[in-house]
Design a protein around this motif. Structure first.
Motif, PDB file in Angstrom:
ATOM      1  N   ALA A 196       5.253   5.629   4.895  1.00 35.28           N
ATOM      2  CA  ALA A 196       4.493   5.114   3.706  1.00 35.28           C
ATOM      3  C   ALA A 196       4.875   5.280   2.292  1.00 35.28           C
ATOM      4  CB  ALA A 196       2.956   5.517   4.104  1.00 35.28           C
ATOM      5  N   ILE A 197       5.002   4.324   1.403  1.00 38.85           N
ATOM      6  CA  ILE A 197       5.095   4.480  -0.202  1.00 38.85           C
ATOM      7  C   ILE A 197       3.916   4.020  -0.613  1.00 38.85           C
ATOM      8  CG2 ILE A 197       6.852   3.834  -1.785  1.00 38.85           C
ATOM      9  CD1 ILE A 197       9.066   3.400   0.277  1.00 38.85           C
ATOM     10  N   GLU A 198       3.211   4.808  -0.978  1.00 46.42           N
ATOM     11  CA  GLU A 198       1.718   4.555  -1.534  1.00 46.42           C
ATOM     12  C   GLU A 198       1.834   4.538  -3.075  1.00 46.42           C
ATOM     13  OE1 GLU A 198      -1.759   6.125   0.269  1.00 46.42           O
ATOM     14  OE2 GLU A 198      -0.559   7.356   1.621  1.00 46.42           O
TER      15      GLU A 198
ATOM     16  N   SER B 171       3.377   6.653 -13.583  1.00 49.96           N
ATOM     17  CA  SER B 171       2.275   6.215 -13.186  1.00 49.96           C
ATOM     18  C   SER B 171       2.351   5.968 -11.653  1.00 49.96           C
ATOM     19  CB  SER B 171       2.085   4.753 -13.780  1.00 49.96           C
ATOM     20  OG  SER B 171       3.308   3.556 -13.510  1.00 49.96           O
ATOM     21  N   GLY B 172       1.153   5.220 -10.893  1.00 48.26           N
ATOM     22  CA  GLY B 172       1.421   5.106  -9.535  1.00 48.26           C
ATOM     23  C   GLY B 172       2.482   4.229  -9.191  1.00 48.26           C
TER      24      GLY B 172
ATOM     25  N   ARG C  88       7.998   2.840  -7.070  1.00 50.30           N
ATOM     26  CA  ARG C  88       9.233   2.443  -7.225  1.00 50.30           C
ATOM     27  C   ARG C  88      10.377   3.317  -6.998  1.00 50.30           C
ATOM     28  NH1 ARG C  88       8.756  -0.441 -12.679  1.00 50.30           N
ATOM     29  NH2 ARG C  88       6.675  -0.021 -12.613  1.00 50.30           N
ATOM     30  N   ILE C  89      10.039   4.672  -7.339  1.00 47.74           N
ATOM     31  CA  ILE C  89      10.928   5.762  -7.255  1.00 47.74           C
ATOM     32  C   ILE C  89      11.108   6.056  -5.459  1.00 47.74           C
ATOM     33  CG2 ILE C  89      11.294   8.247  -7.042  1.00 47.74           C
ATOM     34  CD1 ILE C  89      10.802   8.320  -9.926  1.00 47.74           C
TER      35      ILE C  89
ATOM     36  N   TYR D   8       8.294   0.335   6.893  1.00 48.20           N
ATOM     37  CA  TYR D   8       8.134   0.938   5.521  1.00 48.20           C
ATOM     38  C   TYR D   8       6.803   0.163   5.198  1.00 48.20           C
ATOM     39  CZ  TYR D   8      12.601   3.073   4.828  1.00 48.20           C
ATOM     40  OH  TYR D   8      13.627   3.907   4.874  1.00 48.20           O
ATOM     41  N   VAL D   9       5.793   0.835   4.753  1.00 48.85           N
ATOM     42  CA  VAL D   9       4.426   0.406   4.539  1.00 48.85           C
ATOM     43  C   VAL D   9       4.249   0.723   3.064  1.00 48.85           C
ATOM     44  CG1 VAL D   9       1.894   0.498   4.888  1.00 48.85           C
ATOM     45  CG2 VAL D   9       3.575   0.998   6.841  1.00 48.85           C
ATOM     46  N   LEU D  10       4.181  -0.429   2.164  1.00 53.87           N
ATOM     47  CA  LEU D  10       4.078  -0.426   0.667  1.00 53.87           C
ATOM     48  C   LEU D  10       2.643  -0.570   0.356  1.00 53.87           C
ATOM     49  CD1 LEU D  10       7.213  -1.293   1.477  1.00 53.87           C
ATOM     50  CD2 LEU D  10       7.222  -0.439  -0.706  1.00 53.87           C
TER      51      LEU D  10
END
Length: 948
Positions: free
Chosen positions: A89-91, A477-478, A483-484, A499-501
């Motif tokens: 997860a990339i939150e 920022s979030g 993005r990183i 991948y869950v974005l």
């Protein structure tokens, strides 16, 4: 027989949160977008079901020994999920608050730089400005062999102590196999040393080998290696016939300058790490700054007198005696008690702040008092109290680089590591590409160069070209943090994962959305499956499959409305489909005629702002636009908000400890403002006990209703008993959180429902009290819409709920933990709080002086339908005489503004200038404006749809 790889991730019977038994298939190795109105169940499906199940299966796959440290995770409420690969997860949230983490360390770019400087860096003596290179035995041997026709003595220096005798010296040398020395300009054999006292012939050099012309280089290297071993890394070489001490040629495997003889530490990766004690600056501990007491925070308002509490720490009731002591001393010294602080003599102010004498009287000094109080920092209230009066100052020894000074003396291609981490990423990428290929040794530099170029290129690809490697990760920022995360994912070799974005387009200018789509496509090309929770229509159009949930929010959502290709969605008649086709749009707004007054900022120079002047119309809606990194947040947050807060009698550093006011010359028009409110996307709380109903101050009225019931009176329960923040009411097991937090060590922490209260937060006896057939936990479980109907006849409680509905949060549960809210939801909650706390008199009539509301991308996380509720609120604020300034990327919202200030044209050093200012139509005609180009394209597309 080989088992075929699944072609779909098949979810059956998903019932997590508000999902209503959703059955849906996601194609593997493809990009799927999950969309729908806010609260429709998107995150519940993507994060709370699919990702949570992937995390649970990973833990379950570990050994029994490993699982005992992790605890078993609860299974999501779903019948089955088949074909699920490992999930990442990339939150949207920025989870890192550590002041040691930087962009460089978070992306591992800095790790490769440390390796590069440790293995290929050249030490330059800071005094002599000459390169200092250690000599390996083979390199030293090659240099001697190259001087053909000469004979040499390879020796090492022998230190002589006062306790050493000639006999002991000779005995020790014989024991280790050495028979010859160079002493007093001549060669001495130990067998011929009778009658001599070698200890009086210092300096002494022990001969390891005698080298003749033509001696193989391997033997020379072996001799020098032995000399290094015996001489603690130092060797001395004499040419035969010239063996005076001053004729010796010194060789060293250490860093030692030939000019000044100064020694330096050996280059190793930890020398360049501010997270390691060896490399961290000893003064600041690797933080780059020092926390010191700030006189500007101690005396926040120089117009106050000593009587009115100019010295803020001593206004506290606890320190009334110290304030009285100041009054007595000031009177004896002839200092006026009622005179503004700024008009007191400088010597008196100095004595009051730092301690000393004035007018014959001794003043204790508030800073010495605070420094003495630091001895009690083990008490939480003392730490908080002291922190109010401290600010950060750049470390004078490392100048903010965080490293010990020696690290900056190593250079690669003429640049130190402390210099290149301050460069914007495009400049760093050029240096890597143009300068590093020629650096020796090639066999070490080449693989490092390859990784550096790839990782920096990924950061540029996700639109972070304005960042520097030394930028603190906690300041991102979030959207930037997400993005990183995408760049790190692309930098890993993982394939066949999911991948869950969560809304990766957040914070991106319309120009850069295509970059994110291209990178997500790159993930799928590697065989990964990408699931994106998204509202941006450009991302929706780029998906292989679109899943829309709805049709409404909360209990009206949670159903599968559509699943198919984007082209099919346009004709499906769904809410998102209507926005794709242009059939749905924000309501038109009659633009105000701007006749003044204006709020003006002059000479803003913070960060990358290039001495800009900005005019903002009051009693209007202004959008501050520009590409990422162009200076929008710097202008609105650092300069405008903090500058106004200081001028209007408050100190923004109280809410943003350690953050300074952005540098500028002046802000005019402040007299037209009655109030100031910053509404950003920071969380409303970091504890599950923080929730919407407490945040808008509606819970107090609800608790009073329960306390007035006959059952509560019989038991002696007051309003405090119906609070999960008090010992009398909350569950003793979970402390009123309703969940237990499990630290997963190398996985994200998870919250597990409390076994004692089953997530209801209260003691059992509290839950026996009911109001209109519902317990306090039942009311907190209701949505805002449901509770509004229940509490319609209770004005004190209903008002805050009505405001929550007005900003489009009617689907939230009253007691929903703040930790589960998105950045956009948190921001709308803050808007609701501002509206709920506006005095009634100001609501009934437009004030002569309105409030300035500063909002940071209020459309974040909003479906087009949800934006309609938001724009009604913003329009209403402006209609009441208030001023609204929004940092925004959404073109529909920008097009509705009265005024636009566009910064840029690019990010970082390429931005920080006002490219255009005026109504949106005027901005659309400015060729150099990236926002103007996007607005013009939007207008052309709409006209084309109207014609067709």
């Amino acid at each position: 027989m080989t088992k075929l790889r699944p072609t779909f991730i098949s979810v059956r019977g998903a019932r997590q949160n508000n999902l209503r038994g959703v059955d849906v298939d996601f194609p593997r190795s493809r990009m799927s977008v999950i969309t729908g109105v806010s609260g429709s169940g998107k995150s519940s499906l993507a994060l709370d079901t699919i990702y949570a199940e992937g995390q649970r299966r990973y833990v379950a796959s570990l050994s029994t020994y490993a699982q005992q440290f992790l605890e078993r995770l609860p299974r999501p409420q779903v019948d089955s999920i088949e074909g699920l690969p490992p999930a990442i997860a990339i939150e949207q949230a920025n989870p890192i608050m550590n002041r040691r983490s930087t962009v460089g360390t978070a992306t591992e770019v800095y790790d490769y730089l440390r390796l590069l400087y440790a293995r290929a860096g050249t030490l330059v003596c800071p005094q002599c400005r000459v390169p200092v290179r250690p000599l390996s035995p083979s390199a030293a041997a090659a240099a001697l062999a190259a001087e053909g026709g000469r004979a040499w003595y390879v020796t090492f220096a022998l230190p002589i102590s006062d306790a050493l005798t000639h006999e002991v010296l000779v005995e020790n040398l014989r024991a280790i196999g050495f028979l010859r020395l160079v002493a007093a300009g001549r060669e001495v054999h130990l067998d011929e040393a009778e009658g001599l006292d070698l200890t009086r012939l210092a300096p002494l050099f022990v001969v390891v080998d005698r080298i003749s012309p033509g001696t193989p280089a391997a033997r020379i290297a072996e001799s020098i290696e032995r000399a290094y071993t015996e001489g603690e890394g130092e060797a001395v070489v004499f040419e035969r016939g010239r063996i005076a001490a001053e004729d010796g040629r010194r060789l060293s495997r250490h860093y030692r300058c030939d000019g000044c003889g100064r020694g330096f530490p050996r280059a190793r990766p930890t020398l360049f790490s501010f997270n390691n004690p060896y490399g961290a600056c000893p003064t600041c501990g690797g933080f780059g700054n020092l926390l010191e007491f700030d006189p500007d925070l101690i005396v926040p308002d120089t117009t106050r007198s000593l009587k009115d509490g100019a010295i803020d720490p001593w206004t506290m009731p606890r320190y009334a005696k110290r304030r009285e002591r100041v009054r007595v001393s000031a009177r004896a010294a002839g200092l006026p008690w009622n005179k503004p602080w700024g008009e007191l003599p400088e010597g008196a102010r100095e004595a009051l702040i730092h301690g000393g004498r004035f007018g014959g009287e001794r003043f204790e000094g508030v800073i010495p008092f605070l420094e003495d109080l630091t001895r009690k920092k083990y008490k939480a209230w003392v730490r908080f109290f002291l922190r109010r009066y401290q600010s950060y100052r750049r470390c004078p020894d490392c100048a903010g680089s965080r490293l010990r000074p020696e690290a900056s003396w190593f250079e690669v291609a003429g640049r130190s590591i402390t210099e290149i981490v301050t460069w914007p990423l495009p400049r760093l990428a050029s240096w890597i590409e143009e300068s590093l290929p020629s650096v020796e040794p090639v066999e070490i530099v080449t693989p490092v160069l390859r990784e550096l170029g790839r990782r920096v290129g990924l950061l540029l690809g996700v639109g972070l070209d304005y960042l520097t490697l030394d930028r603190l990760t906690r300041s991102l920022s979030g959207g930037e943090a997400q993005r990183i995360g995408i760049a790190n994912a692309l930098g890993s070799p993982l394939t066949d994962g999911v991948y869950v974005l969560d809304e990766p387009s957040v914070g991106l200018h319309a120009r850069d959305t295509g970059r994110i789509v291209a990178l997500l496509r790159e993930l799928t090309e590697r065989g990964n499956t990408v699931l994106v929770v998204e509202h941006d229509l450009d991302v929706v159009r780029a998906a292989d499959r679109v899943i829309e949930l709805g049709p409404g929010s909360g209990k009206d959502g949670g159903r599968l409305v559509f699943s198919g290709a984007p082209a099919e969605l346009a004709s499906a008649g769904t809410r998102t489909g209507a926005w794709l086709t242009g059939d749905a749009a924000l309501p038109e707004r009659r633009r105000r005629v701007l006749t003044g007054p204006w709020l003006s900022v002059r000479g803003a120079r913070a960060h990358n702002l290039a001495d800009v002047d900005v005019d903002i119309p009051l009693r209007a809606l202004t959008a501050v636009t520009g590409v990422s990194g162009s200076g929008k947040s710097t202008l609105v947050h650092d300069v405008l908000y903090r500058g106004l807060a200081a001028r209007m009698g408050g100190s923004p550093t109280r809410a943003h400890l350690g953050e300074e006011i952005g540098e500028h010359d002046a802000i005019t028009g402040v007299e037209w403002l009655a109030g100031l409110a910053l509404v950003d996307q920071s969380p409303i709380g970091r504890s599950p006990r923080s929730n919407p109903v407490t945040y808008v101050k509606a819970f107090d009225a609800i608790r009073k209703l329960f306390a007035e019931t006959p059952a509560a009176r019989r038991r002696g329960f007051g309003p405090g008993h119906f609070s999960f923040n008090t010992r009398d009411g909350r569950c003793p097991e979970c402390g009123g959180d309703g969940h237990r937090r499990i630290e997963m060590h190398f996985l994200p922490d998870v919250f597990v429902t409390c076994d004692a209260c089953r997530g209801r937060r209260f003691r059992p006896e509290i839950l026996t009290v009911e109001w209109r057939g519902r317990s306090i936990a039942d009311v907190l479980a209701m949505t805002v819409d449901e509770a509004s109907r229940l509490l319609e006849a209770e004005p004190a409680a209903a008002r805050g709920l009505r405001v929550l509905r007005a900003v489009g949060l009617g689907y939230l549960a009253l007691g929903q933990p703040a930790t589960t809210l998105s950045g956009g939801e948190s921001q709308r909650l803050k808007i609701a709080r501002e509206l709920a706390l506006v005095p009634a008199a100001r609501r009934r009539s437009a004030p002569a002086r309105g409030t300035l509301y500063l909002l940071d991308e209020p459309t974040t996380g909003l479906h087009g339908d949800d934006m309609r509720a938001l724009v009604r609120v913003l329009d209403d604020l402006v209609a009441r005489g208030n001023t609204v300034v929004i940092v925004e990327h959404h073109l529909d919202m920008i097009a509705r503004a009265d005024w636009v200030v566009d910064l840029g044209p690019e990010g970082g050093s390429g931005g920080g200038r006002v490219v255009a200012a005026g109504p949106p139509d005027r901005i659309a005609g400015v060729a150099d404006s990236r926002t103007g180009m996007a607005l013009a394209s939007r207008r052309a597309a709409r006209e084309e749809r109207l014609v067709s």
